[in-house]
Design an enzyme around this catalytic site. Sequence first.
Site, PDB file in Angstrom:
ATOM      1  N   TYR A 167      19.110  94.762  54.184  1.00  0.00           N
ATOM      2  CA  TYR A 167      18.382  93.626  53.596  1.00  0.00           C
ATOM      3  C   TYR A 167      17.042  94.110  53.034  1.00  0.00           C
ATOM      4  O   TYR A 167      16.682  93.781  51.892  1.00  0.00           O
ATOM      5  CB  TYR A 167      18.153  92.513  54.632  1.00  0.00           C
ATOM      6  N   PHE A 204      17.600  80.575  56.218  1.00  0.00           N
ATOM      7  CA  PHE A 204      17.772  82.031  56.098  1.00  0.00           C
ATOM      8  C   PHE A 204      18.382  82.652  57.365  1.00  0.00           C
ATOM      9  O   PHE A 204      19.345  83.417  57.292  1.00  0.00           O
ATOM     10  CB  PHE A 204      16.390  82.640  55.796  1.00  0.00           C
TER      11      PHE A 204
END
Length: 268
Positions: A167, A204
């Site tokens: 990420y 998220f």
Amino acid sequence: MTTAPSSKTPDISLAGKIVCITGASAGIGAACAMRFAEAGVRLLLAARREDRLTEMTAGLKAAGAADVHTVALDVRDYPQVQAAVEALPESWQAIEILVNNAGLSRGLDKLYEGHVEDWDEMIDTNVKGLLYVTRAVLPGMVRRGVGHVVNIGSTAGHWSYPKGAVYCGTKAAEGRITEGLRQDLLGTPVRVTTIDPGMVETDFSKVRFRGDEARAAKVYQGLTPLRPEDVADAVAWAVTRPAHVNIAEVMLTTVDQADSVMFNRRPT
Ligand code: NDP
Ligand code: 8X3
């Protein structure tokens, strides 16, 4: 008493401009949509969950949006992105502001134990998706001689954290792509900004942990995270600077976050 005239170049007015936001169906994208609605823009909203965008439309118009147009879009699919941009009604084609916000994280694993499907999804969405939308929208901005691209990066692009290498890598890529795009646009009036938030409480973490709400809640436990509206505020500020001012980068965190690994958590 008379006041001296201000020598400050006026901020840009957003009223009536077409603002395209990817990933507008939740979190930061939805907050940006509301913030821009209040400034009277015409909102072009994209996400896979178009039903959510449709549900948001009345509220956005009530808040001041001059108009709202929604598009079902998976940013990972370049032919779909290209077709969606080409199929826009003529009155929606002159996009002036593009907010490349669609993005996600999947999993939290040591790199050598990670899941390749998670890596693919993050890279396809956060890196390739951003590139695909930019490739489809930017030629029009350059041709018309007006535009502003705002990419949503992350503090994770500046500082990795354990188990988040992929990420963080996608967000580092976003930073370098933003920088290169600014170089490539030199000589045009099109501006390019990256807005890099730290921890923001949105869906998220629920997405990262595939719906495990308890695990997601722990991410924000004992501290005050940023709100999506705080990020929207930074986006709105960047795009309203006078036309000759290019805000290259804004990094923001909650006061309870120092970097990607240091947090001030209070006992709960
Ligand atoms: P949310 O999960 O709340 O929202 C993510 C949005 O992205 C949704 O609207 C989702 O819409 C959209 N999206 C995801 N995948 C795709 C896809 N393939 N095609 C189109 N849209 C997609 O998360 P956030 O609001 O927090 O995240 C927004 C951005 O902010 C991301 O780029 C994220 O990396 C970044 N960010 C988030 C931080 C945080 O702590 N929350 C901090 C720093 C940056 P749909 O599912 O309907 O397609
Ligand atoms: C999201 C911020 O640090 O939670 O980009 O991954 S972080």
